[in-house]
Write a protein that holds these residues in place. Structure first.
Motif, PDB file in Angstrom:
ATOM      1  N   VAL A  66       0.835  -1.205   0.000  1.00 24.65           N
ATOM      2  CA  VAL A  66       0.000   0.000   0.000  1.00 24.65           C
ATOM      3  C   VAL A  66       0.865   1.249   0.000  1.00 24.65           C
ATOM      4  CG1 VAL A  66      -1.920  -1.125   1.163  1.00 24.65           C
ATOM      5  CG2 VAL A  66      -0.120  -0.075   2.537  1.00 24.65           C
ATOM      6  N   VAL A  67       2.154   1.072   0.271  1.00 24.51           N
ATOM      7  CA  VAL A  67       3.102   2.186   0.234  1.00 24.51           C
ATOM      8  C   VAL A  67       3.622   2.316  -1.197  1.00 24.51           C
ATOM      9  CG1 VAL A  67       5.203   3.153   1.198  1.00 24.51           C
ATOM     10  CG2 VAL A  67       3.743   1.705   2.623  1.00 24.51           C
ATOM     11  N   LYS A  68       3.333   3.440  -1.829  1.00 25.91           N
ATOM     12  CA  LYS A  68       3.595   3.595  -3.252  1.00 25.91           C
ATOM     13  C   LYS A  68       5.071   3.548  -3.608  1.00 25.91           C
ATOM     14  CE  LYS A  68      -0.751   4.024  -4.259  1.00 25.91           C
ATOM     15  NZ  LYS A  68      -1.427   2.952  -5.009  1.00 25.91           N
ATOM     16  N   TRP A  69       5.946   3.929  -2.666  1.00 30.97           N
ATOM     17  CA  TRP A  69       7.356   4.009  -3.021  1.00 30.97           C
ATOM     18  C   TRP A  69       8.059   2.663  -3.015  1.00 30.97           C
ATOM     19  CZ3 TRP A  69      10.125   2.069   0.974  1.00 30.97           C
ATOM     20  CH2 TRP A  69       9.589   2.180   2.272  1.00 30.97           C
ATOM     21  N   ARG A  70       7.413   1.616  -2.496  1.00 34.66           N
ATOM     22  CA  ARG A  70       8.086   0.321  -2.432  1.00 34.66           C
ATOM     23  C   ARG A  70       8.299  -0.291  -3.822  1.00 34.66           C
ATOM     24  NH1 ARG A  70       5.841  -2.959   2.901  1.00 34.66           N
ATOM     25  NH2 ARG A  70       6.713  -1.512   4.450  1.00 34.66           N
ATOM     26  N   GLY A  71       7.399  -0.023  -4.730  1.00 29.47           N
ATOM     27  CA  GLY A  71       7.589  -0.530  -6.090  1.00 29.47           C
ATOM     28  C   GLY A  71       8.808   0.063  -6.755  1.00 29.47           C
ATOM     29  N   PRO A  72       8.914   1.385  -6.845  1.00 27.29           N
ATOM     30  CA  PRO A  72      10.123   1.982  -7.449  1.00 27.29           C
ATOM     31  C   PRO A  72      11.408   1.615  -6.722  1.00 27.29           C
ATOM     32  CG  PRO A  72       8.355   3.591  -7.336  1.00 27.29           C
ATOM     33  CD  PRO A  72       7.882   2.388  -6.590  1.00 27.29           C
ATOM     34  N   VAL A  73      11.349   1.512  -5.390  1.00 21.27           N
ATOM     35  CA  VAL A  73      12.544   1.135  -4.632  1.00 21.27           C
ATOM     36  C   VAL A  73      12.958  -0.298  -4.975  1.00 21.27           C
ATOM     37  CG1 VAL A  73      13.450   0.651  -2.331  1.00 21.27           C
ATOM     38  CG2 VAL A  73      12.175   2.759  -2.751  1.00 21.27           C
ATOM     39  N   GLY A  74      11.958  -1.194  -5.054  1.00 26.23           N
ATOM     40  CA  GLY A  74      12.255  -2.573  -5.429  1.00 26.23           C
ATOM     41  C   GLY A  74      12.856  -2.666  -6.821  1.00 26.23           C
ATOM     42  N   ASN A  75      12.341  -1.857  -7.738  1.00 23.72           N
ATOM     43  CA  ASN A  75      12.869  -1.837  -9.100  1.00 23.72           C
ATOM     44  C   ASN A  75      14.298  -1.299  -9.117  1.00 23.72           C
ATOM     45  OD1 ASN A  75      12.864  -2.091 -11.909  1.00 23.72           O
ATOM     46  ND2 ASN A  75      12.080  -0.020 -12.194  1.00 23.72           N
ATOM     47  N   LEU A  76      14.560  -0.274  -8.303  1.00 16.67           N
ATOM     48  CA  LEU A  76      15.903   0.291  -8.232  1.00 16.67           C
ATOM     49  C   LEU A  76      16.894  -0.723  -7.673  1.00 16.67           C
ATOM     50  CD1 LEU A  76      17.807   2.711  -8.487  1.00 16.67           C
ATOM     51  CD2 LEU A  76      17.101   3.409  -6.186  1.00 16.67           C
ATOM     52  N   LYS A  77      16.510  -1.423  -6.616  1.00 18.86           N
ATOM     53  CA  LYS A  77      17.394  -2.433  -6.033  1.00 18.86           C
ATOM     54  C   LYS A  77      17.678  -3.551  -7.035  1.00 18.86           C
ATOM     55  CE  LYS A  77      16.173  -1.769  -1.171  1.00 18.86           C
ATOM     56  NZ  LYS A  77      15.574  -2.409   0.048  1.00 18.86           N
ATOM     57  N   ARG A  78      16.661  -3.915  -7.789  1.00 18.32           N
ATOM     58  CA  ARG A  78      16.811  -4.957  -8.814  1.00 18.32           C
ATOM     59  C   ARG A  78      17.815  -4.526  -9.872  1.00 18.32           C
ATOM     60  NH1 ARG A  78      13.261  -4.783 -13.278  1.00 18.32           N
ATOM     61  NH2 ARG A  78      13.267  -6.653 -14.576  1.00 18.32           N
ATOM     62  N   LYS A  79      17.711  -3.296 -10.322  1.00 16.14           N
ATOM     63  CA  LYS A  79      18.631  -2.791 -11.335  1.00 16.14           C
ATOM     64  C   LYS A  79      20.043  -2.616 -10.770  1.00 16.14           C
ATOM     65  CE  LYS A  79      15.199  -0.364 -14.166  1.00 16.14           C
ATOM     66  NZ  LYS A  79      14.751   0.939 -14.699  1.00 16.14           N
ATOM     67  N   MET A  80      20.122  -2.207  -9.508  1.00 15.66           N
ATOM     68  CA  MET A  80      21.432  -2.024  -8.884  1.00 15.66           C
ATOM     69  C   MET A  80      22.156  -3.346  -8.711  1.00 15.66           C
ATOM     70  SD  MET A  80      22.158   1.115  -8.546  1.00 15.66           S
ATOM     71  CE  MET A  80      23.581   0.921  -7.462  1.00 15.66           C
TER      72      MET A  80
END
Length: 236
Positions: free
Chosen positions: A87-101
């Motif tokens: 429900v926290v909107k920023w977890r998706g972009p953060v997860g994507n960033l960690k994946r790319k990193m």
């Protein structure tokens, strides 16, 4: 026809990669099916994942495989769950960033290892092997001294390959067109996250406790392999 295949990126390498991803996705689907279908409780599934990881860790380089596979599966699962469950909107972009990193770190580590291996191997050959009599153009001493560097470089390449392949496999698993239920997709991602977490934890544990093969041991194995290849060459 060949020009058309090249234009759309349809070549042997691409087809082999997609087949590998599909095979891994099928394997993962079978592996987590009991949990997704409700035949296994969360604790029972965690225990089964831990047992599988412990079995892999007993094999040669098992801990390294676990440390390569585990974080990649966790990253892909977090990426999927972050956009669809949290429900926290920023977890998706953060997860994507960690994946790319994760992929970026492993790619940088691979390039660094390639350069380092080439530099050090050239130094070893120049300083230690120039005065040695070589048979067949290769010295056993040179081979044994450079083998640890080459093996480490191969692992760096393998880490990146595993990361990329698992990304494609997880995408096929999570976005399976045969799944109509959103809940089942989420359960698949949760199961992959659990499996990856257990692999990572066991890999860390084994990497910390196991005695790493020494350089001398690697050299001995290289010498034995080289001697055996020379015997076969002479026999032929």
């Amino acid at each position: 026809m060949e020009d058309f295949k090249a234009a759309v990126g349809w070549n042997v390498h691409v087809l082999r990669t997609r087949k590998r991803e599909a095979d891994i996705a099928i394997h993962l689907r079978t592996r987590i099916n009991d949990y997704v279908e409700g035949f296994l409780t969360l604790d029972a599934f965690k225990d089964s994942c831990y047992e599988e990881a412990a079995t892999i860790a007993k094999e040669a380089s098992g801990a390294r495989y676990l440390l390569a596979i585990g974080p990649a599966m966790v990253a892909e699962a977090n990426y999927f769950l972050g956009y669809r469950k949290s429900v926290v909107k920023w977890r998706g972009p953060v997860g994507n960033l960690k994946r790319k990193m994760l992929k970026l770190r492993r790619k940088a580590s691979m390039y660094k290892s390639i350069v380092y291996t080439a530099k050090e191997s050239f130094g070893i050959i120049s300083s230690e092997c120039e005065n040695l009599q070589q048979e067949g153009g290769v010295s056993m001493t040179c081979l044994s001294n450079t083998m640890p560097l080459i093996l480490e470089m191969a692992w760096k390449i393998n880490y990146l390959d595993i990361t990329t392949t698992l990304a494609g496999a997880c995408q096929k698993l999570f976005y399976d067109a045969n799944i109509l239920s959103k809940e089942e997709r989420l359960l698949r991602a949760q199961a992959v996250h659990i499996l990856g977490t257990q692999f990572y934890l066991v890999g860390l544990q084994e990497a910390g406790n196991a005695t790493v093969s020494s350089v001398d041991e690697i050299k001995d194995r290289a010498n034995a392999a080289f001697a055996e290849s020379m015997k076969r060459g002479n026999a032929d």
